[in-house]
Design a protein around this motif. Structure first.
Motif, PDB file in Angstrom:
ATOM      1  N   ASN A   1      36.496  31.783  31.762  1.00  0.00           N
ATOM      2  CA  ASN A   1      35.588  32.930  31.635  1.00  0.00           C
ATOM      3  C   ASN A   1      35.510  33.419  30.194  1.00  0.00           C
ATOM      4  O   ASN A   1      34.451  33.844  29.730  1.00  0.00           O
TER       5      ASN A   1
ATOM      6  N   SER B   1      33.681  34.767  36.734  1.00  0.00           N
ATOM      7  CA  SER B   1      33.971  34.396  38.116  1.00  0.00           C
ATOM      8  C   SER B   1      35.479  34.333  38.283  1.00  0.00           C
ATOM      9  O   SER B   1      36.177  33.721  37.470  1.00  0.00           O
ATOM     10  N   LEU B   2      35.976  34.993  39.318  1.00  0.00           N
ATOM     11  CA  LEU B   2      37.401  34.996  39.609  1.00  0.00           C
ATOM     12  C   LEU B   2      37.619  34.543  41.045  1.00  0.00           C
ATOM     13  O   LEU B   2      36.981  35.054  41.965  1.00  0.00           O
TER      14      LEU B   2
ATOM     15  N   ALA C   1      43.859  38.268  39.701  1.00  0.00           N
ATOM     16  CA  ALA C   1      42.404  38.408  39.571  1.00  0.00           C
ATOM     17  C   ALA C   1      42.028  39.845  39.227  1.00  0.00           C
ATOM     18  O   ALA C   1      41.106  40.085  38.441  1.00  0.00           O
TER      19      ALA C   1
ATOM     20  N   ALA D   1      40.059  40.844  35.891  1.00  0.00           N
ATOM     21  CA  ALA D   1      38.762  41.536  35.903  1.00  0.00           C
ATOM     22  C   ALA D   1      38.747  42.658  34.880  1.00  0.00           C
ATOM     23  O   ALA D   1      37.790  42.795  34.099  1.00  0.00           O
ATOM     24  N   ARG D   2      39.794  43.445  34.858  1.00  0.00           N
ATOM     25  CA  ARG D   2      39.844  44.569  33.910  1.00  0.00           C
ATOM     26  C   ARG D   2      39.889  44.062  32.467  1.00  0.00           C
ATOM     27  O   ARG D   2      39.213  44.606  31.582  1.00  0.00           O
TER      28      ARG D   2
ATOM     29  N   PHE E   1      30.377  40.144  37.850  1.00  0.00           N
ATOM     30  CA  PHE E   1      31.192  39.086  38.433  1.00  0.00           C
ATOM     31  C   PHE E   1      30.413  38.320  39.493  1.00  0.00           C
ATOM     32  O   PHE E   1      29.644  38.909  40.262  1.00  0.00           O
TER      33      PHE E   1
ATOM     34  N   LEU F   1      40.334  43.734  44.393  1.00  0.00           N
ATOM     35  CA  LEU F   1      39.471  43.163  43.361  1.00  0.00           C
ATOM     36  C   LEU F   1      38.137  43.894  43.324  1.00  0.00           C
ATOM     37  O   LEU F   1      37.632  44.226  42.236  1.00  0.00           O
TER      38      LEU F   1
ATOM     39  N   ILE G   1      36.355  46.168  40.284  1.00  0.00           N
ATOM     40  CA  ILE G   1      35.001  45.941  39.784  1.00  0.00           C
ATOM     41  C   ILE G   1      34.160  47.210  39.933  1.00  0.00           C
ATOM     42  O   ILE G   1      33.401  47.573  39.030  1.00  0.00           O
TER      43      ILE G   1
ATOM     44  N   ALA H   1      28.554  43.029  41.215  1.00  0.00           N
ATOM     45  CA  ALA H   1      29.100  41.797  41.784  1.00  0.00           C
ATOM     46  C   ALA H   1      27.959  41.029  42.441  1.00  0.00           C
ATOM     47  O   ALA H   1      27.201  41.595  43.234  1.00  0.00           O
TER      48      ALA H   1
END
Length: 291
Positions: A80, A99-100, A108, A112-113, A124, A143, A147, A154
């Motif tokens: 990423n 993408s996680l 994950a 994300a953070r 995402f 998760l 987000i 998302a």
């Protein structure tokens, strides 16, 4: 450089980074070969820099992402960070998503953070069928909470997929995970999380329309299909009740914006609706701000 929204003719909310700088592909070899056969042509694998050049020529901005499905496929994803760094080099036309794999759990959430804070990621991408998970599994709620807290959207694949199509056992990919009704439950539990339901959601098109109609935070993107094959109820709703909830997406490189836009011109849509779908709705859904 930043996006000059006035100079753009459109925003494509759905494009794929298929190849890393060192030549690593986004999909395992067998799934990539099956995808190429499904789309009846050898699908090119552009780098992020090549995507930028292509879209800049057309005065179109593009949301770019890869898919991390390592838990289900055993195939390491394109990083990423690399996608985000490439988009930063071309910030006049590219918008980075990450993408996680939800199966990465707390890692994950931390990623994300970090990706939003340190790498400028603006959203995402999830592919429940390829990644092999039910979106409503409560194990993945932390998760989504992260987000939502980060204030970015998302994007969820929905409906059938060309990945695995025609391969024995469909390449092991299960379509059931990508029913858009999964997003209806998430929209209740995460009302501040903007969600984009990707693609005409065959065989669940009516479900997708119902969710987008009922839940203010759910949008639909039109990627993965030529507009001439759109289900009629999708065109009808995009032209009326859902005119502020539908977004242009191509699924580049498997479908080019050139082909998509040419076929889009043939749809019977009101003049007021076309700019909404091509750009204005994406500005709102992605939280973009004019430079």
């Amino acid at each position: 450089m930043t996006l000059d929204l006035d100079a753009l003719q459109a925003i494509d909310v759905h494009t794929h980074a298929e190849l890393s700088a060192d030549g690593h592909p986004s999909l395992p070899e067998e799934l990539e070969a099956g995808k190429a056969k499904f789309f009846k042509a050898g699908v090119p694998q552009p780098t992020v820099d090549e995507i930028a050049g292509y879209y800049r020529e057309r005065r179109i901005a593009a949301v770019v992402f890869t898919v991390d499905a390592e838990a289900a496929t055993g195939h390491p994803p394109i990083r990423n960070e690399e996608v985000a760094e490439g988009c930063a080099r071309h910030s006049d036309v590219l918008i980075p998503f990450a993408s996680l794999d939800p199966h990465r759990g707390r890692a994950a959430v931390h990623a994300a953070r970090r990706l939003v804070r340190d790498h400028g990621v603006r959203g995402f991408k999830f592919h429940p069928s390829l990644q092999g998970f039910w979106p409503t599994d409560r194990a993945f709620y932390p998760l989504y909470e992260a987000i939502e807290d980060l204030g970015v959207p998302a994007l969820f694949h929905s409906g059938q997929t060309g990945i695995g199509a025609g391969l024995p056992a469909g390449g092991g990919i299960r379509l059931k995970y990508s029913n858009p009704m999964e997003l209806d439950e998430l929209a209740v539990d995460f009302p501040a999380l903007t969600m984009i339901c990707a693609h005409p959601s065959v065989p669940w098109q009516d479900e997708a329309l119902a969710v987008a109609m009922h839940k203010p935070n759910v949008f639909i993107d039109l990627s993965g299909w030529s507009p001439k094959y759109f289900p009629p109820q999708l065109v009808r709703q995009a032209n009326s009740l859902l005119k502020h909830k539908v977004l242009f997406g191509s699924d580049y490189p498997v479908i080019t914006p050139d082909r998509w836009l040419a076929d889009f011109e043939q749809l019977e849509l009101k003049d007021e609706v076309r700019p909404l779908i091509l750009k204005e709705n994406a500005v709102r859904a992605l939280g973009l701000v004019a430079s």
